[in-house]
Design an enzyme around this catalytic site. Sequence first.
Site: not given
Ligand code: PAF
Length: 287
Positions: A30-31, A33, A37, A156-157, A160, A183, A193
């Site tokens: 999602m930028g 960075l 990332h 980290k996620d 997810q 990291l 972020s």
């Molecule tokens: O982890 C993220 O930054 C977001 O959840 C992702 C995987 C880019 C989906 O929008």
Amino acid sequence: MIIAKTISELQQALSPSRQTGKSIGFVPTMGNLHQGHLSLVEKAKEVADVVVVSIFVNPTQFGPNEDFDSYPRTFDADCEKLSSQQADIVFAPSVDEVYPGYSSNKTKPSLTKVHVEQLGKQHCGASRPGHFDGVTTIVSKLFNMVRPDIAVFGQKDFQQITIIRRMVQDLNIPVTIISAPILREENGLAMSSRNGYLSTSEKEQAAAIYRTLTWAKKQLEEHKLSFDEVEQSAVKQLSEQGFRVDYFNVSNADTLQVAETTDKNLVILVAAYLDKVRLIDNIQVTL
Ligand code: PAF
């Protein structure tokens, strides 16, 4: 580095690689960075011939009271970092490109969503209803646009990536999911972020999350306290240090359900607020 803003520009940019049978690695972001990332991009470069990085702040994974509008958008700086990291293609579509008609009809960007049962119910899913449906839907859409061979996500996620792995398996999506380690800043704070919302002193304070995770891991490894006792004590420790703890859960690392005493592969998942900033982290434990 090619910057593609539409799906057709992306297809055009990828066409030579597809024609010559090059493998495509993908890092969705999602930028805004940071080094975390960039480590995913580095990993993707190791395992694929061509690396696509998407930058898309996905509205459907934010709740109504969350930070979608204020989420930091730093496109030019992100592109500089990606160019130094030798990413090949940046895919940065608009919201309307991804969800046609979104701007004119915010509540129904699409009639279809991807929902993974069970795994998204607890932890972040409990306090962010609909969040993981937004994630799985956008990740499926991005997979269909990029058609990568390999996709890299950060550990980290943890919830997810567990959900995405299951989605890929259940829907037979032809992509290999690779996870890359968390990291951390020198003080242990997991890079994110959202750390950008913290003041310097809050960043120091936030390091208590990782200290508490490592403390909890040690208690489990040394069988000093029960899972419940570890959770309760960790919540108390973090609350005393100024956090509002959303959850601190000792879970089965595969199912993400409450850990049983016989489980060997565990993950401790935490989400805690410092003022309005919600931070998440985790640590894996093998018994
Ligand atoms: O982890 C993220 O930054 C977001 O959840 C992702 C995987 C880019 C989906 O929008």
